[in-house]
Write an enzyme that holds these catalytic residues in place. Structure first.
Site, short mmCIF file in Angstrom:
data_model
loop_
_atom_site.label_atom_id
_atom_site.label_comp_id
_atom_site.label_asym_id
_atom_site.label_seq_id
_atom_site.Cartn_x
_atom_site.Cartn_y
_atom_site.Cartn_z
N ASN A 105 0.82 -1.22 0.00
CA ASN A 105 0.00 0.00 0.00
C ASN A 105 0.85 1.28 0.00
O ASN A 105 0.55 2.23 -0.73
CB ASN A 105 -0.97 -0.01 1.19
CG ASN A 105 -1.93 -1.18 1.13
OD1 ASN A 105 -2.00 -1.86 0.09
ND2 ASN A 105 -2.64 -1.44 2.19
N THR A 150 -15.80 37.78 -31.16
CA THR A 150 -16.57 37.30 -30.02
C THR A 150 -17.81 36.67 -30.63
O THR A 150 -18.30 37.16 -31.66
CB THR A 150 -16.97 38.42 -29.03
OG1 THR A 150 -17.88 39.31 -29.70
CG2 THR A 150 -15.77 39.22 -28.55
N HIS A 151 -18.32 35.61 -30.02
CA HIS A 151 -19.44 34.83 -30.60
C HIS A 151 -19.09 34.37 -32.02
O HIS A 151 -20.00 34.18 -32.83
CB HIS A 151 -20.75 35.64 -30.64
CG HIS A 151 -21.07 36.33 -29.37
ND1 HIS A 151 -21.88 35.78 -28.40
CD2 HIS A 151 -20.67 37.54 -28.88
CE1 HIS A 151 -21.99 36.62 -27.37
NE2 HIS A 151 -21.25 37.70 -27.63
N LYS A 278 -7.86 16.77 -50.55
CA LYS A 278 -8.00 17.07 -49.12
C LYS A 278 -6.69 17.26 -48.37
O LYS A 278 -5.69 16.59 -48.63
CB LYS A 278 -8.79 15.95 -48.44
CG LYS A 278 -10.26 15.99 -48.78
CD LYS A 278 -10.95 17.15 -48.12
CE LYS A 278 -11.72 16.64 -46.94
NZ LYS A 278 -12.39 17.75 -46.26
N GLU A 285 -7.73 18.10 -34.69
CA GLU A 285 -8.96 17.42 -34.29
C GLU A 285 -8.67 16.38 -33.22
O GLU A 285 -9.43 16.22 -32.26
CB GLU A 285 -9.59 16.73 -35.51
CG GLU A 285 -10.06 17.73 -36.55
CD GLU A 285 -10.40 17.08 -37.88
OE1 GLU A 285 -11.46 17.36 -38.42
OE2 GLU A 285 -9.60 16.27 -38.40
N1 ARG Z 1 -1.62 -3.90 -7.47
C1 ARG Z 1 -2.05 -3.02 -6.46
C2 ARG Z 1 -2.37 -1.65 -7.06
O1 ARG Z 1 -2.01 -1.42 -8.14
C3 ARG Z 1 -0.97 -2.83 -5.44
C4 ARG Z 1 -1.43 -2.66 -4.03
C5 ARG Z 1 -2.10 -3.87 -3.57
N2 ARG Z 1 -2.38 -3.80 -2.17
C6 ARG Z 1 -3.20 -4.69 -1.59
N3 ARG Z 1 -3.37 -4.53 -0.33
N4 ARG Z 1 -3.85 -5.57 -2.26
O2 ARG Z 1 -2.99 -0.84 -6.47
#
Ligand code: ARG
Length: 486
Positions: A105, A150-151, A278, A285
């Site tokens: 995490n 403008t517009h 063309k 775009e």
């Molecule tokens: N693959 C996960 C992501 O991209 C990584 C973190 C996963 N953490 C977990 N507690 N499952 O976010």
């Protein structure tokens, strides 16, 4: 590798469903160097021996140099892959210690921050180059007369540099936004653990420093849960893209045969498969189209994050590809637009003719009547009547003679005097007399242009400093790793 509690492996379809491997190649490098810094810190805090340190670092260094062996299982993400490969190479006794005091995490948050940090550095560099190109073109066209709209209706006489500088100013604000965001991105989440930190004696400041972060994202819950910096990055990118999209829209209209104010170089035009004549403005775009795409990414990110409870949830995995695509689109859009600007042909004659053949100096004329002490509302009425009369009699304002003016029975001013004022109100007198700050006036153009050229120089310094600070830290880390594994 992590499924000890769960036992069974996932079947192929489920594994593909949960896997982020296809999005993770963009952060593989960051995951490796993040792991190196973390490993060094673990050693400094005596959580690893010198031998363990060496083994892990050299396995990571091999991965960094592309020496990747096949894992003997299907990993769910890059973090699992890297850890498993390190363990495969060094054995569980050493490699099994690498993931001490961290979690995927804080790891994934770290990787995303490092990736966005690099992307901002590239983006801001591209932005300043695009701005410089606008200024370069503006310098050549500070006297090129254009109709301002403008517009999308003819409004006032202007000069082309004024138009270009308006986009330079928008892009300067975009640049400011990215630079201000940089300090919020450049904060290390590493060491926050899964959410609540760790009981082991780690040093978060040490890893932050090795990885070139200026500070920590301190609260471990915040560090692992938030993606506000991602939303901010994509939002800044979306705003910037709307500016490029607007410019593209102008250029699409102006490159049409009806306008032909500009001609795109063949390098930035596309043919038709069937109509041989063309020359389509496809890149412009596509800039409009890609802008919509980035706005879509922003919506996806905001709607993913708005309903999440605190702490990491797997939904967050889904926003990564939106970040990578945003960077790719915005960086290439800037490069392409800059090159397009450097090769565009400006049809000065056509712009001037259109300006001369309209009533764009009507307001300047009314203002010249104001100088004769006529209230502006009355002057507006007089010029409005003159324009209506001229339009109906298929004449331009300077083509009206005294007898034409007489037929309008204007009370506030004598016909002869009005005739003289009409004659002396020309495009060039208007542009010379317009002195209000930020206006199309010639003197303002010179002042604004030189002011923006100075701004470019100071922004270049900031961007260079940002870049070199990261580079310095990462070079140092790389040297440290090399010495440690010797
Ligand atoms: N693959 C996960 C992501 O991209 C990584 C973190 C996963 N953490 C977990 N507690 N499952 O976010």
């Amino acid at each position: 590798m992590y499924r000890s509690r769960l036992g069974k492996n996932l079947d192929e379809i489920t594994l593909n469903y949960v896997s982020s491997m296809s999005d993770d190649s963009d952060i593989a490098f960051y995951d490796i160097i993040g792991s190196q810094a973390h490993t060094i810190m673990l050693y400094e805090k005596k959580l690893l021996t010198k031998t363990e340190l060496k083994k892990i670092l050299s396995a990571l260094e091999d991965l960094k140099n592309g020496k990747i062996s096949q894992p003997d299982f299907e990993p769910e993400d890059i973090h699992e892959l890297i850890e498993s490969l390190v363990i495969k190479k060094t054995g569980i006794d050493s490699g099994g210690k690498m993931h001490t005091a961290r979690s995927r995490n804080d790891q994934v948050a770290l990787d995303i921050r490092m990736k966005i940090r690099d992307d901002i550095n590239i983006l801001t560099q591209c932005l300043i180059e695009t701005i410089s190109e606008l200024l370069h073109l503006a310098k050549q066209h500070h006297k090129t007369v254009v109709p301002l709209y403008t517009h999308l209706q003819q409004a006032q006489v202007g000069v082309f540099s004024h138009y270009l500088l308006s986009y330079a100013d928008s892009l300067f604000r975009d640049l400011d936004r990215f630079i201000s965001l940089y300090s919020r991105v450049n904060q290390s989440p590493l060491g926050a653990g899964p959410i609540g930190g760790t009981s082991l004696p780690i040093d978060r400041n040490s890893t932050a420093k090795m990885l070139g972060f200026t500070s920590l994202i301190e609260n471990s819950i915040d560090a692992t849960s938030t993606r506000d910096f991602v939303a901010e990055f994509v939002s800044d990118a979306a705003i910037m893209m709307t500016n490029l999209s607007k410019l593209s829209e102008d250029f699409i209209i102006w490159s049409s045969s009806e306008f032909s104010f500009i001609e795109l170089s063949d390098n930035f035009s596309s043919p038709s498969s069937v109509m041989p004549q063309k020359k389509n403005p496809d890149i412009l775009e596509l800039t409009r189209g890609k802008t919509s795409q980035v706005i879509g990414y922003l919506t996806a990110i905001l709607s993913t994050t708005k309903g999440l409870s605190s702490g990491y949830s797997r939904d967050l995995q889904q926003i990564k590809s939106a970040i990578w695509s945003t960077s790719k689109i915005t960086i290439t859009a800037l490069i392409v637009i800059k090159s397009m600007l450097s090769e565009v042909t400006i049809n000065e004659e056509k712009m001037k003719n259109v300006t001369e053949n309209g009533f764009l100096i009507a307001l300047d004329l009314a203002e010249n009547l104001v100088l004769e002490k006529i209230p502006f509302r009355a002057a507006h009425g007089i010029v409005g009547n003159l324009v209506q009369y001229a339009h109906n009699s298929k004449k331009l304002l300077p083509e009206l003679d005294i007898s034409d003016i007489d037929t309008l029975s204007i009370k506030e001013i004598k016909s002869k005097k009005l005739f003289e004022i009409i004659q002396k109100t020309t495009i060039s007198s208007s542009l010379k007399n317009r002195k209000s700050k930020g206006s199309s006036g010639i003197s303002e153009q010179t002042r604004m242009l030189s002011n923006r050229i100075k701004s470019v120089l100071s922004y270049r310094k900031i961007i260079k400093k940002q870049n070199s600070e990261v580079k310095k830290s990462l070079d140092l880390l790389s040297k440290k790793v090399k010495t440690m594994i010797k």
